[in-house]
Design an enzyme around this catalytic site. Structure first.
Site, PDB file in Angstrom:
ATOM      1  N   TYR A  36      -2.014  -6.099  -1.425  1.00  0.00           N
ATOM      2  CA  TYR A  36      -3.368  -5.556  -1.453  1.00  0.00           C
ATOM      3  C   TYR A  36      -3.775  -5.307  -2.888  1.00  0.00           C
ATOM      4  O   TYR A  36      -2.953  -5.193  -3.788  1.00  0.00           O
ATOM      5  CB  TYR A  36      -3.496  -4.277  -0.613  1.00  0.00           C
ATOM      6  CG  TYR A  36      -2.797  -3.062  -1.166  1.00  0.00           C
ATOM      7  CD1 TYR A  36      -3.449  -2.194  -2.038  1.00  0.00           C
ATOM      8  CD2 TYR A  36      -1.497  -2.770  -0.808  1.00  0.00           C
ATOM      9  CE1 TYR A  36      -2.819  -1.072  -2.538  1.00  0.00           C
ATOM     10  CE2 TYR A  36      -0.860  -1.649  -1.292  1.00  0.00           C
ATOM     11  CZ  TYR A  36      -1.516  -0.804  -2.159  1.00  0.00           C
ATOM     12  OH  TYR A  36      -0.888   0.302  -2.653  1.00  0.00           O
ATOM     13  N   CYS A  37      -5.076  -5.267  -3.094  1.00  0.00           N
ATOM     14  CA  CYS A  37      -5.665  -4.935  -4.387  1.00  0.00           C
ATOM     15  C   CYS A  37      -6.857  -4.021  -4.091  1.00  0.00           C
ATOM     16  O   CYS A  37      -6.951  -3.455  -3.003  1.00  0.00           O
ATOM     17  CB  CYS A  37      -6.066  -6.194  -5.143  1.00  0.00           C
ATOM     18  SG  CYS A  37      -7.279  -7.221  -4.297  1.00  0.00           S
ATOM     19  N   LEU A  38      -7.742  -3.887  -5.011  1.00  0.00           N
ATOM     20  CA  LEU A  38      -8.868  -2.982  -4.810  1.00  0.00           C
ATOM     21  C   LEU A  38      -9.748  -3.421  -3.640  1.00  0.00           C
ATOM     22  O   LEU A  38     -10.033  -2.645  -2.738  1.00  0.00           O
ATOM     23  CB  LEU A  38      -9.694  -2.854  -6.087  1.00  0.00           C
ATOM     24  CG  LEU A  38     -10.820  -1.822  -6.040  1.00  0.00           C
ATOM     25  CD1 LEU A  38     -10.253  -0.418  -5.892  1.00  0.00           C
ATOM     26  CD2 LEU A  38     -11.678  -1.917  -7.286  1.00  0.00           C
ATOM     27  N   ILE A  65      -7.540  -1.836  -0.767  1.00  0.00           N
ATOM     28  CA  ILE A  65      -7.235  -0.412  -0.670  1.00  0.00           C
ATOM     29  C   ILE A  65      -8.489   0.402  -0.373  1.00  0.00           C
ATOM     30  O   ILE A  65      -8.406   1.467   0.232  1.00  0.00           O
ATOM     31  CB  ILE A  65      -6.498   0.092  -1.934  1.00  0.00           C
ATOM     32  CG1 ILE A  65      -5.906   1.488  -1.726  1.00  0.00           C
ATOM     33  CG2 ILE A  65      -7.400   0.062  -3.155  1.00  0.00           C
ATOM     34  CD1 ILE A  65      -4.756   1.544  -0.761  1.00  0.00           C
TER      35      ILE A  65
END
Length: 73
Positions: A36-38, A65
């Site tokens: 996951y990332c932003l 996220i």
């Protein structure tokens, strides 16, 4: 790193996309991985690279996220 410092899932490991290939040997192959990332864009690329490197159980957190945090409340 700034995004991770601000918000991350407990137990998550920070692994920026540019460092992914160099860290492949440090990642477990015997359990599923969640990327996951932003917002979800970079993590989709990470999943593609991990699958190309032979990781079978790799998932992507849709929406990143931010989406996770919105539903965690």
């Amino acid at each position: 790193p700034a995004e991770y410092a601000e918000l991350h899932i407990d137990g998550a490991r920070l692994l920026p996309l540019p460092a992914l290939e160099a860290e492949l040997t440090q990642l477990p192959r015997d359990r599923p991985l969640l990327c996951y990332c932003l917002s979800g864009a970079r993590s989709q690329t990470a999943v593609q690279r991990l699958r190309a490197a032979g990781f079978a159980e790799v998932a992507h957190l849709a929406g990143g996220i931010l989406a996770y945090a919105a539903h965690a409340d």
